[in-house]
Design an enzyme around this catalytic site. Structure first.
Site, PDB file in Angstrom:
ATOM      1  N   VAL A 135       1.113  -1.146  -0.632  1.00 48.33           N
ATOM      2  CA  VAL A 135       0.438  -0.138  -0.015  1.00 48.33           C
ATOM      3  C   VAL A 135       0.735   1.364   0.005  1.00 48.33           C
ATOM      4  CG1 VAL A 135      -1.821  -1.197   0.927  1.00 48.33           C
ATOM      5  CG2 VAL A 135       0.046   0.205   2.569  1.00 48.33           C
ATOM      6  N   GLU A 136       1.804   1.010   0.258  1.00 48.10           N
ATOM      7  CA  GLU A 136       3.194   2.104   0.090  1.00 48.10           C
ATOM      8  C   GLU A 136       3.457   2.915  -0.546  1.00 48.10           C
ATOM      9  OE1 GLU A 136       3.205   4.048   2.425  1.00 48.10           O
ATOM     10  OE2 GLU A 136       2.974   3.150   4.701  1.00 48.10           O
TER      11      GLU A 136
END
Length: 473
Positions: A135-136
């Site tokens: 998700v980063e």
């Protein structure tokens, strides 16, 4: 093409285990983000650090060996309790059936996932933390936002505070293995500081330690629980958390969301070796039997086409290429034609004046720093690549000598106060150019966490030359 390790039966084993996996919650028809939002790299905001714990019981070794696929280990960790939360459901719905994205994530993660999971195991940290880079950055070590960078999207101050080297020639935040070590230190610190709750730690990683600490203090004052779910933090302040929790559920049962996860062999992929200073990257890649593009895939931290001439750096190579590299390593000396150093742009500088000062061309200066225009800023750090053994090198050595002489004249403030019979350790430290919190802590033999506590600092705090820091309570 990137070399990969494969287990032919790994995917079949994964499907069998997935049939038994349980997923809490159900899908909703909540409004979903746009395709553009999905394709974009999601940046994160950072914050703090600390310890590592090891666990290697015979039982754990048996469990370790039963998985042929690293994703399976994460899938069966079950350390993080995911609540049936509306924001989490929204994110699950969004990634439902996004097979192209999942395939891309697995391909990018393949060289690094085993290392990340093995480090989490060694520190006794939740294996689900290995899903944060999804998700980063979409597991892209070259991801660059406006400040954050790398797999874990660290900001420069956090990276430096946790021991990463960041300069014009190398960015430790983009070194997937080095940044993992720093981030796990940081997350462990957040866990210890924010109520020993791993979701709080991830929230602090996203929004900043002080935001979560303030919420915890508010709940404590009201006699309320301090776990993440009880803090009622607005979703806009911790956007990473529901995405991360959604991916925990997705990885636990991908087929439920019409997804397949490419297996990644549960064994080491890369090994780190000392980097040969001053050697061109193409020469190293050739010695290891890799293309230049492959070498950069495994070593994205190097910003230039040459290893810095000074300093200790490491390169990561596929284990199957180590033997070939070691056999050809003696040839690398032929590539040592350049030395490198950093230069800080001063008022009145231009590329032309800097190039003339160090007897290099403007074209070489621009290439060494990936500059597409002649614009530079005061305080900007530039890399100078100069032929070894030339007047430029002598100029560099002379400049350094003058700098050191000047520095010694100006550094009159003692770090230790002496009397006739005993020595008293200094209680304060004056920040110098190039210092980081991590460097100051190590230099003065104090814990980084203590140094930050004594000075009311967090991992995003910026320190400046001349600033005075306390070295004790």
């Amino acid at each position: 093409m990137r070399k990969t390790f494969r287990h032919p039966h790994a995917f079949a084993a994964l499907l069998l285990t997935l049939l038994a996996a349980h997923l809490g919650g159900c899908a909703t028809s909540a409004a979903q983000p746009s395709q553009a939002e999905f394709d974009a790299v999601t940046p994160a905001i950072d914050t703090d650090h600390n310890s590592a714990q090891e666990h290697n019981s015979p039982l754990e070794e048996v469990v370790h060996e039963q998985y042929s696929d690293v994703w399976e280990k994460i899938q069966h960790a079950n350390t993080i309790d995911v609540h049936d939360d509306a924001e989490v459901r929204k994110q699950r719905n969004f990634f439902d059936d996004k097979q192209k994205f999942m395939t891309q994530v697995a391909q990018r993660a393949e060289p690094f996932l085993y290392y990340i999971v093995s480090q989490l195991e060694a520190r006794n940290m939740p294996l689900e933390l290995a899903l944060l880079p999804i998700v980063e950055s979409g597991y892209n070590p070259l991801a660059q936002a406006n400040g954050p960078a790398g797999l874990w999207q660290m900001i420069p101050s956090t990276g430096r505070n946790f021991g990463l080297t960041i300069n014009a020639a190398y960015d430790g935040r983009k070194d997937a293995l080095a940044s993992t070590d720093a981030v796990l230190d940081y997350l462990q610190h957040l866990y210890n500081t924010l109520g020993k709750d791993w979701i709080n730690a991830v929230a602090g990683y996203n929004s900043g330690e002080l935001v979560i600490k303030a919420a915890i203090d508010r709940n404590k004052a009201k006699g309320k629980p301090t776990d993440f779910w009880s803090l009622n933090i607005p979703a806009r302040q911790v956007q990473t958390v529901p995405k991360w929790l959604a991916f925990i559920q997705i990885i636990r049962s991908p087929n439920h969301y019409n997804l397949k996860v490419m297996p990644i062999a549960n064994r080491p992929f890369l090994e780190r070796l000392p980097a040969p200073n001053g050697v061109e990257i193409g020469q190293i890649a050739s010695a290891a039997g890799l293309s230049k593009a492959e070498f950069k895939t495994y070593n994205p931290g190097f910003r230039q086409n040459i290893i810095p001439g000074k300093g200790k750096y490491k390169i990561a190579l596929p284990i199957e290429n180590i033997g070939q590299y070691q056999e050809n390593q003696h040839q690398l000396a032929k590539a040592k034609h350049y030395d490198s150093q950093s230069y800080i742009v001063k008022s009145g500088d231009s590329l032309g004046s800097i190039a003339a000062k160090f007897d290099i061309s403007v074209k070489e200066l621009k290439q060494a720093n990936n500059l597409t225009s002649d614009r530079i800023k005061i305080g900007q750090e530039l890399t100078l690549l100069m032929p070894m053994g030339t007047e430029a090198e002598q100029h560099s050595a002379s400049a350094k000598s003058n700098t050191n002489a000047s520095s010694s004249k100006n550094t009159k403030e003692p770090t230790v106060k002496q009397t006739e019979n005993f020595t008293v350790k200094a209680s304060t430290y004056k920040v110098k150019s190039g210092d980081s919190l991590d460097k100051i802590a190590r230099k003065n033999k104090v814990k980084l966490a203590d140094l930050m506590k004594w000075n009311n600092l967090n991992a995003k705090s910026v320190i400046k030359p001349g600033q005075e820091l306390k070295l004790s309570e």
